[in-house]
Design a protein around this motif. Sequence first.
Motif, short mmCIF file in Angstrom:
data_model
loop_
_atom_site.label_atom_id
_atom_site.label_comp_id
_atom_site.label_asym_id
_atom_site.label_seq_id
_atom_site.Cartn_x
_atom_site.Cartn_y
_atom_site.Cartn_z
N VAL A 54 0.85 -1.18 0.02
CA VAL A 54 -0.09 -0.06 -0.03
C VAL A 54 0.89 1.31 0.05
N THR A 55 1.86 1.28 0.86
CA THR A 55 2.71 2.44 0.86
C THR A 55 3.48 2.63 -0.46
N PHE A 56 3.84 1.52 -1.36
CA PHE A 56 4.29 1.91 -2.53
C PHE A 56 3.33 2.45 -3.48
N ALA A 57 2.17 1.97 -3.24
CA ALA A 57 1.11 2.40 -4.51
C ALA A 57 0.91 3.81 -4.03
N VAL A 58 0.84 4.17 -2.95
CA VAL A 58 0.40 5.79 -2.28
C VAL A 58 1.79 6.57 -2.80
N SER A 59 2.87 5.98 -2.56
CA SER A 59 3.97 6.79 -3.23
C SER A 59 4.00 6.93 -4.56
N ALA A 60 3.50 6.03 -5.48
CA ALA A 60 3.59 6.12 -7.01
C ALA A 60 2.48 7.38 -7.18
N PHE A 61 1.40 7.24 -6.35
CA PHE A 61 0.36 8.33 -6.58
C PHE A 61 0.89 9.91 -6.24
N LEU A 62 1.70 9.81 -5.21
CA LEU A 62 2.37 11.18 -4.71
C LEU A 62 3.29 11.58 -5.95
N VAL A 63 4.17 10.83 -6.19
CA VAL A 63 5.20 11.17 -7.52
C VAL A 63 4.33 11.47 -8.56
N SER A 64 3.17 11.08 -8.71
CA SER A 64 2.71 11.51 -10.11
C SER A 64 2.13 12.79 -10.15
N GLY A 65 2.02 13.33 -9.07
CA GLY A 65 1.18 14.58 -8.92
C GLY A 65 2.41 15.87 -8.56
N VAL A 66 3.62 15.37 -8.53
CA VAL A 66 4.64 16.31 -8.30
C VAL A 66 4.63 17.09 -9.61
N SER A 67 4.96 18.30 -9.51
CA SER A 67 5.05 19.25 -10.51
C SER A 67 6.50 19.49 -10.93
N GLY A 68 7.04 19.63 -12.38
CA GLY A 68 8.34 20.01 -12.51
C GLY A 68 8.79 19.01 -13.93
N GLU A 69 9.84 19.21 -13.86
CA GLU A 69 10.70 18.61 -15.07
C GLU A 69 11.37 17.17 -14.88
N PHE A 70 11.06 15.91 -14.97
CA PHE A 70 11.82 14.82 -14.44
C PHE A 70 12.65 14.42 -15.60
N MET A 71 12.55 14.71 -16.78
CA MET A 71 13.50 14.11 -17.96
C MET A 71 14.87 14.79 -17.77
N ALA A 72 15.92 13.82 -18.17
CA ALA A 72 17.12 14.46 -18.33
C ALA A 72 17.10 15.41 -19.34
N SER A 73 17.98 16.48 -19.18
CA SER A 73 18.15 17.73 -20.04
C SER A 73 18.12 17.46 -21.24
N SER A 74 19.04 16.36 -21.56
CA SER A 74 19.32 15.82 -23.06
C SER A 74 18.06 15.38 -23.88
N LEU A 75 17.12 14.69 -23.08
CA LEU A 75 16.05 14.20 -23.64
C LEU A 75 14.94 15.27 -23.93
N THR A 76 15.08 16.35 -23.35
CA THR A 76 14.12 17.46 -23.39
C THR A 76 14.32 18.52 -24.37
N ARG A 77 15.48 18.50 -25.08
CA ARG A 77 15.93 19.42 -26.06
C ARG A 77 15.23 19.15 -27.35
N SER A 78 14.70 20.35 -27.85
CA SER A 78 13.79 20.15 -29.02
C SER A 78 15.08 19.71 -30.30
N GLY A 79 14.18 18.88 -31.06
CA GLY A 79 14.64 18.41 -32.29
C GLY A 79 15.73 17.11 -32.23
N THR A 80 16.68 17.17 -31.53
CA THR A 80 17.36 16.17 -31.34
C THR A 80 17.77 15.60 -29.61
N GLU A 81 18.42 14.60 -29.54
CA GLU A 81 18.71 14.04 -28.25
C GLU A 81 20.32 13.99 -28.17
N SER A 82 20.66 14.44 -27.09
CA SER A 82 22.24 14.43 -26.91
C SER A 82 22.64 13.06 -26.98
#
Length: 394
Positions: A158-186
């Motif tokens: 149950v704690t892991f399931a609730v943790s997953a729910f809490l993480v899903s609601g955190v705002s912000g950028e979770f991707m590595a910066s190289s994967l968020t650059r437009s056009g190409t990846e690092s």
Amino acid sequence: MAGARFLSELGTKAAFAALVLRVTELTTSATVLSIVLTATVIADAAVTPIAGIVGDLFNRRAVMIASDLAAAVLYLALGFMQDLWLLAVVAAMATAVESFYFPASGAAVPNLFDKASLGVVNATFSQARTAGAISGPLVAALLTTQFGAGPVFWLNAVTFAVSAFLVSGVSGEFMASSLTRSGTESSNRSDGHVRGFLRILHEHPIVPTFIALWFTIQLGTGALWVALPKLAAELGSPSTAYATLLTASTIGSFLGAFAAARVLALTIPAKLLIGALIAEAALLLGAGSAAVLVIAVGAMVGFRAAESASGAASYTIFQSVTEDDVRARASAWVDTATIAAFGIGVALAGPLVDAVGPRYAFATASVCVTGGVGFAWRMTRQVRGLGPMETCAT
């Protein structure tokens, strides 16, 4: 995210206690218990490098949620198992999938908060994990006394399931910066294989230094888990004195994390790191040479407090200067080395304590931590003048 860490730590610590109790219900062999627990450590060490690669190549939020949900399913299954070896296999699998969470989580933190506040953030997370570590065994004891080990595993699910729910609601950028650059990846994306994993040690000198720092420290402090009950037996009633020293250690860890959150808002992490390590070395000597229980208790409170502070400070430095594209893999290197050092320290401590007594193990741990001061000083020299560190230090 602090709430997610609290829940994950609470459930994991409770489930670990339940695993020990369930195995002892199924067998009286200490060797079998050791094999089962060793299997979980091996699974953790084996999977952590892979977890680091995954944390840099994919969306870290998705990795964290997948890790939590997979762990929830496996712990749910553990609650129904009565076969000893099947229990051992699934417990190792659960540990393995948990290992994917922390490299991704640690790598994501600097992208979610200002670097100037990383010290406070890390100390706050440390408080959350310590509170979970305190609560977990207590919850396990209450539940197993009334209902057996099964419900503890289900609670962890149950704690892991609730943790997953809490993480899903955190705002912000979770991707590595190289994967968020437009056009190409690092090009770092193509370095997700073994060669790229190894290259990090060459291209990022702070990573080997950080590994050396925590390998040295854990090599010594891992021995305390073997030496502490023996020291307790010398200072009074084995069960009472040991419980008292463990409680003191837990209180110290929480106080250290609480204090670090405030100190890191006022001072440079490097100063706190070196000061805390020096305090650790001195307090280990104090605990090991204590003639009465009250002195050992005070020394253990101080040692664990300094240990929490040094951990928060060192990871603040590490996160501040490690490039986002490789941060999860760098973290995985450190985690793997730390797990290995802890295991070696525990293995070597048994013969040492049997041969010369627990006090020499404390002295050895103090020497190891003192050696860590040298690596900490080197790390502060390596990061001096780097841009991210400047923002962290202001």
